[in-house]
Design an enzyme around this catalytic site. Structure first.
Site, PDB file in Angstrom:
ATOM      1  CE1 TYR A 180     -56.205  15.345 -28.572  1.00 12.25           C
ATOM      2  CE2 TYR A 180     -58.180  14.095 -28.026  1.00 12.25           C
ATOM      3  CZ  TYR A 180     -56.976  14.201 -28.699  1.00 12.25           C
ATOM      4  OH  TYR A 180     -56.553  13.175 -29.497  1.00 12.25           O
ATOM      5  NE  ARG A 183     -58.989   5.220 -32.466  1.00 18.74           N
ATOM      6  CZ  ARG A 183     -58.549   6.297 -31.842  1.00 18.74           C
ATOM      7  NH1 ARG A 183     -57.535   6.981 -32.360  1.00 18.74           N
ATOM      8  NH2 ARG A 183     -59.096   6.709 -30.716  1.00 18.74           N
ATOM      9  CG  ASP A 219     -49.239   8.870 -34.697  1.00 23.83           C
ATOM     10  OD1 ASP A 219     -48.119   8.713 -34.175  1.00 23.83           O
ATOM     11  OD2 ASP A 219     -50.228   9.289 -34.065  1.00 23.83           O
ATOM     12  CD  GLU A 260     -52.286   2.006 -32.134  1.00 21.46           C
ATOM     13  OE1 GLU A 260     -51.892   2.718 -33.063  1.00 21.46           O
ATOM     14  OE2 GLU A 260     -52.930   2.454 -31.159  1.00 21.46           O
ATOM     15  CG  HIS A 281     -51.969   6.224 -31.160  1.00 19.55           C
ATOM     16  ND1 HIS A 281     -52.861   5.212 -31.402  1.00 19.55           N
ATOM     17  CD2 HIS A 281     -52.705   7.361 -31.129  1.00 19.55           C
ATOM     18  CE1 HIS A 281     -54.097   5.708 -31.507  1.00 19.55           C
ATOM     19  NE2 HIS A 281     -54.019   7.013 -31.347  1.00 19.55           N
TER      20      HIS A 281
END
Length: 331
Positions: free
Chosen positions: A100, A236, A260, A265, A297
């Site tokens: 993306y 991750r 990040d 999470e 994130h």
């Protein structure tokens, strides 16, 4: 044809509406995360789009089958929270968005590296915690062009990170199980991860959160790294043992970190409307360290990335629903 999107943020809504209008498809959305309970909102819909870091488990796919919904289209890359075995068992097609905007994540990784390297956290701490505002010897950083950056993982994002770091004049080494071929980039592969730990001043992670990569950076890894080294993780959370990272930072075994993504999470992390106070002790511990920048994130988050995530996810769904060949099948 009717599509529903889950865990939709405010910034995604204009792109969702634009896609629906352009393709003349009825598209609705929910702010809820997707699980076997919230799935009830999808009754009467043909396909689901979703973006979340919490699990897509077997119970969810079993319920989807009962409802006659045969496709889940993710609006992100990562599949580590998807029970693909269960999806296949219940005949649910899963797609993702593998490309993306690699540059968005790579750019944020470089941003974190520059900020930690140039002691921005120390400056912020002085002003906001001590109420002072003046020059300090603690603010002295290092030129990226005088350092070695170790990029772990040379897929789409890692490749962009290499391009950016070399553009800043850094010497770049990389470790990856699969190598780029015919690359015009100026970097050198090393034979193993330990070589990166031994040589790199900045280590930048761009590998998936698969079981084999869990806690690659643990207590032993931090002890092996240079005491002047910085760790950057926009990949991750499971790749880094957070408890070991905090201990290494407290002991001065490494110099800093830009984080990040974190282990475990919560759903609330991706809830852009949340006003909940932080209770995660790891987040709190990291946030109090001036040599650490911790973010929720958000490395992916640019206008280009959000538009592509929505459009590609919905295009994947439409291909399935009109009987065309489906792109981006999860593997």
């Amino acid at each position: 044809m009717k599509i529903i999107a889950y865990n939709v943020r405010d910034d995604e809504i204009p792109f969702i509406k634009a896609w629906g209008e352009h393709n003349e498809v009825e598209v609705d959305y929910s702010i809820d995360t997707l699980n076997s309970e919230t799935l009830k909102q999808a009754q009467g819909y043909d396909g689901i789009s979703c973006l979340q870091t919490i699990p897509y488990d077997e119970e969810l796919f079993a319920e989807m089958k009962k409802m006659g919904i045969t496709m889940l289209s993710l609006r992100n890359v990562g599949l580590d929270n998807v029970d693909l075995v269960a999806a296949k068992k219940y005949g649910i097609v899963v797609t993702n968005v593998p490309d993306y905007s690699p540059a968005s994540i790579a750019e944020f990784a470089v941003t974190l590296a520059l900020a930690v390297n140039r002691k921005v956290g120390y400056m912020y701490y002085q002003l906001h915690e001590l109420g002072e505002f003046h020059f300090s010897a603690d603010f002295m950083g290092k030129l990226i062009s005088n350092q070695t950056v170790g990029v772990v993982g040379t897929g789409r994002i890692g490749k962009e990170a290499i391009r950016m770091f070399t553009g800043l004049g850094a010497k770049v080494i990389a470790y990856s199980k699969s190598h780029l071929t015919d690359s015009e980039l100026n970097f050198t592969y090393v034979d193993n991860l330990e070589d990166v730990m031994d040589q790199a001043d900045i280590i930048d992670l761009h590998i998936p959160g698969v079981p084999e990569n869990e806690h690659l950076f643990d207590e032993a890894a931090f002890k092996r790294m240079k005491s002047s080294a910085i760790l950057i993780n926009t990949a991750r959370g499971s790749i880094v043992d957070t408890t070991a990272l905090i201990a290494a930072l407290e002991r001065g075994e490494i110099a800093g970190a830009g984080i990040d993504t974190l282990e475990d999470e919560s759903a609330d992390l991706q809830n852009s409307r949340s006003t909940a106070q932080v209770t995660d002790h790891n987040v709190l511990a990291l946030s109090k360290m001036p040599n650490v920048i911790v973010t929720p994130h958000s490395a992916f988050h640019t206008d280009e990335a959000v538009m592509n995530m929505v459009n590609i996810s919905f295009n994947n769904l439409m291909q399935k629903l009109i009987g065309s060949e489906v792109n981006n099948l999860a593997k």
